[in-house]
Each structure stands twice: as structure tokens, then as C-alpha cells.
Design a protein around this motif. Structure first.
Motif, mmCIF file in Angstrom:
data_model
loop_
_atom_site.group_PDB
_atom_site.id
_atom_site.type_symbol
_atom_site.label_atom_id
_atom_site.label_comp_id
_atom_site.label_asym_id
_atom_site.label_seq_id
_atom_site.Cartn_x
_atom_site.Cartn_y
_atom_site.Cartn_z
ATOM 1 N N LEU A 232 4.989 5.186 2.982
ATOM 2 C CA LEU A 232 4.689 6.615 2.866
ATOM 3 C C LEU A 232 5.480 7.223 1.708
ATOM 4 O O LEU A 232 6.697 7.036 1.625
ATOM 5 N N GLU A 233 4.764 7.927 0.836
ATOM 6 C CA GLU A 233 5.405 8.700 -0.251
ATOM 7 C C GLU A 233 4.985 10.163 -0.090
ATOM 8 O O GLU A 233 4.624 10.832 -1.060
ATOM 9 N N THR A 234 4.992 10.612 1.141
ATOM 10 C CA THR A 234 4.474 11.935 1.494
ATOM 11 C C THR A 234 5.645 12.889 1.746
ATOM 12 O O THR A 234 6.773 12.441 1.925
ATOM 13 N N VAL B 296 0.863 -1.177 0.000
ATOM 14 C CA VAL B 296 0.000 0.000 0.000
ATOM 15 C C VAL B 296 0.901 1.228 0.000
ATOM 16 O O VAL B 296 1.870 1.295 0.763
ATOM 17 N N HIS B 297 0.629 2.163 -0.907
ATOM 18 C CA HIS B 297 1.273 3.478 -0.828
ATOM 19 C C HIS B 297 0.346 4.325 0.021
ATOM 20 O O HIS B 297 -0.746 4.687 -0.421
ATOM 21 N N LEU B 298 0.786 4.607 1.234
ATOM 22 C CA LEU B 298 -0.062 5.300 2.193
ATOM 23 C C LEU B 298 0.202 6.807 2.110
ATOM 24 O O LEU B 298 1.180 7.304 2.667
ATOM 25 N N ASN B 299 -0.667 7.485 1.386
ATOM 26 C CA ASN B 299 -0.504 8.919 1.160
ATOM 27 C C ASN B 299 -1.827 9.630 1.389
ATOM 28 O O ASN B 299 -2.874 9.127 0.968
ATOM 29 N N ASP B 300 -1.790 10.789 2.019
ATOM 30 C CA ASP B 300 -2.981 11.627 2.090
ATOM 31 C C ASP B 300 -3.038 12.425 0.782
ATOM 32 O O ASP B 300 -2.079 12.395 -0.009
HETATM 33 ZN ZN LIG Z 1 2.259 5.608 -5.267
#
Ligand SMILES: [Zn+2]
Length: 278
Positions: free
Chosen positions: A253-255, A208-212
Motif C-alpha cells: 500500500l502506498e495510500t 504490486v503497488h496496491l493503491n486506489d
Molecule cells: Zn507505485
């Protein structure tokens, strides 16, 4: 839970994995090679194997992310070069002991979208032809910024089932993309979860890419925000993170980083929102 962030490989693959643990994570994502080029890389196998060993010994899950230019819906000579690049990424990911290589679903500019889907099936088959490793191609859902293609779990599971090597294909679910595309709007998580379950999407989910999201649901805009600071918000993540299907899946996270220049604060926040540490 398994959580971490995308990190730089400036000091090599093993150092990247170590860096993830220093900020409280037990998962890490990295670019196997320069993300702005498709040039094949003759990588440092010793460093990659040390990375694999270190991750095994320290309970860290790693994931590779392919270059931005990769477009599985492309055709012709450029598609061949993209398949070769992804194959190179798979080799590096395999040596690093990673789950697989994340690849965005694809963008098709032609008149008939079906041709685009056909290209994607052909492309994954080409990239995986003769591949015997355990690292997988991980198809990622898109935000809708290039049209509706690749935004739904139906498309991801269908590409996998039409491929010659379904067992070598997994999925990456980006929460910002899911939200921006309108598939998730903050009130329909249970519905989405059930729909994806019927498609066996959760069985294939590897990352999962967990990004807001900096923009509202349905905006089609792919701009990531820090966890809890965007339109998904703390409540959205609280609901998502208590989904049992995600318990064993690495959350990456990619934030944007926090004030300390790392993702440490957001990793702690994710653990807190999941209800694991309150
Ligand atoms: Zn992504």
C-alpha cells in the motif's frame, strides 16, 4: 496473501520491517536512502543484515523503492549517476534480503520515443553490469501523467527481453497507475489479465503497488486513494485480489494512512476483500 505498506526507515531497516508486522502486515517497502537525492549511501550493513534475518525468521517479504529522481529514459552524465544510484540501492536491498528495487519506467521528452526506449534498455544494462546479487530491478508501470510511455505490460516485458540481463529484471504493477492510464477501467480486468498472461508478464511480476485512484480511469493523473475510497473501489479490488497470479506477490500500500496514522485498517480491508478472511 502477502500484504503490507510503505514505511519509514527512521529507526533503521530492521525497525521498518518490525513496524510492518505491528500493523498486521507480512510485507514492507522502504526507501534504501533519501528518496529526494541520488547521493550514494554508505549504509549500516549490520542493521541491513539484521533486517534480512528478522524478515526470514518472521516470514516477511521486503521491497526497496528507488529515489523519485531516477529516470531510466535519461541519457548522458545524469543517466550514469542514476545508474550508480540504483546500483547502490541494489546493494542495500541485497543486504536487507529484499526482492529488489522498484524503479519507475521512465520519462522521455525528446521527439522520437524510440530513442527513449533505447535509453531505458541501455540504462538497465548499465545498472546491472556485473551485478551478481539476487535483488532485481523492478520496473514499474506509469500513470500516463508524462505521456503514454511505460503504461503497458507490452513495454515492460519488451524492455526486459531486450536487456542483456532479463533474469535480473522484474515488474512492479501499480494498480492506481494501471487504472489512471486507462489500461484498466473497472470492467476489463479479465481481458487485461489474459493479455498480460500471453506476454509472460505475470511470471515476471515481483510486486504490486496496491493503491486506489482519486481520479477516473483514463485521467492520466497519479493520485493515490485509500483502498475502497477511490474510483477503483471495493468491487474493483475484490475482482483484482481474487486473481490467482497475485497470490504469492507482495501487495504494498502506498495510500494515505488511516485515522490511527497507520495502514492497519487498510491491510485488514485488503485481506477481507480478497475473500481470505470474511
Ligand atoms: Zn507505485
Amino acid at each position: 496473501m502477502i500484504v503490507g505498506s510503505h514505511v519509514s526507515t527512521r529507526g533503521g531497516y530492521r525497525e521498518a520491517a518490525r513496524g510492518a508486522v505491528r500493523i498486521g502486515g507480512n510485507a514492507v517497502q522502504y526507501f534504501p536512502k533519501n528518496p529526494r537525492s541520488m547521493q550514494l549511501k554508505s549504509f549500516d550493513r549490520q542493521d541491513a543484515e539484521r533486517c534480512a534475518e528478522w524478515c526470514r525468521n518472521n516470514g516477511v517479504v521486503s521491497v526497496a523503492h528507488g529515489p523519485y529522481l531516477i529516470n531510466p529514459a535519461a541519457e548522458g552524465e545524469v543517466a550514469d549517476r542514476m545508474a550508480a544510484s540504483t546500483r547502490n540501492d541494489l546493494e542495500i536491498a541485497e543486504a536487507c534480503g529484499s526482492v529488489g528495487v522498484v524503479v519507475h519506467f521512465g520519462v522521455y521528452k525528446g521527439d522520437n520515443l524510440l530513442d527513449g526506449y533505447r535509453n531505458i534498455v541501455k540504462w538497465v544494462d548499465q545498472a546491472l553490469d556485473g551485478w551478481t546479487g539476487s535483488a532485481k530491478i523492478l520496473l514499474e508501470n506509469q500513470a500516463g501523467d508524462h505521456g503514454p510511455m511505460g503504461t503497458t505490460p507490452e513495454e515492460l516485458t519488451t524492455i526486459r527481453s531486450l536487456s542483456a540481463r532479463p533474469e535480473a529484471i522484474g515488474f512492479c504493477l501499480d494498480t492506481c497507475h494501471l487504472f489512471a492510464s486507462g489500461q484498466w477501467n473497472g470492467t476489463n480486468w479479465d481481458e487485461f489479465r489474459e493479455r498480460a498472461g500471453k506476454l509472460a508478464f505475470w511470471d515476471g511480476l515481483a510486486v504490486v503497488h496496491l493503491n486506489d485512484s482519486r481520479y477516473p480511469s483514463g485521467s492520466g493523473r497519479d493520485r493515490h486513494a485509500r483502498i475502497g475510497e477511490g474510483f477503483i473501489g471495493a468491487d474493483g479490488f475484490r475482482e483484482l485480489l481474487r486473481t490467482p497470479e497475485l497470490d504469492k506477490v507482495p501487495l504494498i500500500l502506498e495510500t494515505p494512512v488511516g485515522q490511527d496514522g497507520t495502514h492497519a485498517g487498510q491491510i485488514a480491508r485488503v485481506r477481507q476483500l480478497s475473500g481470505m478472511e470474511e
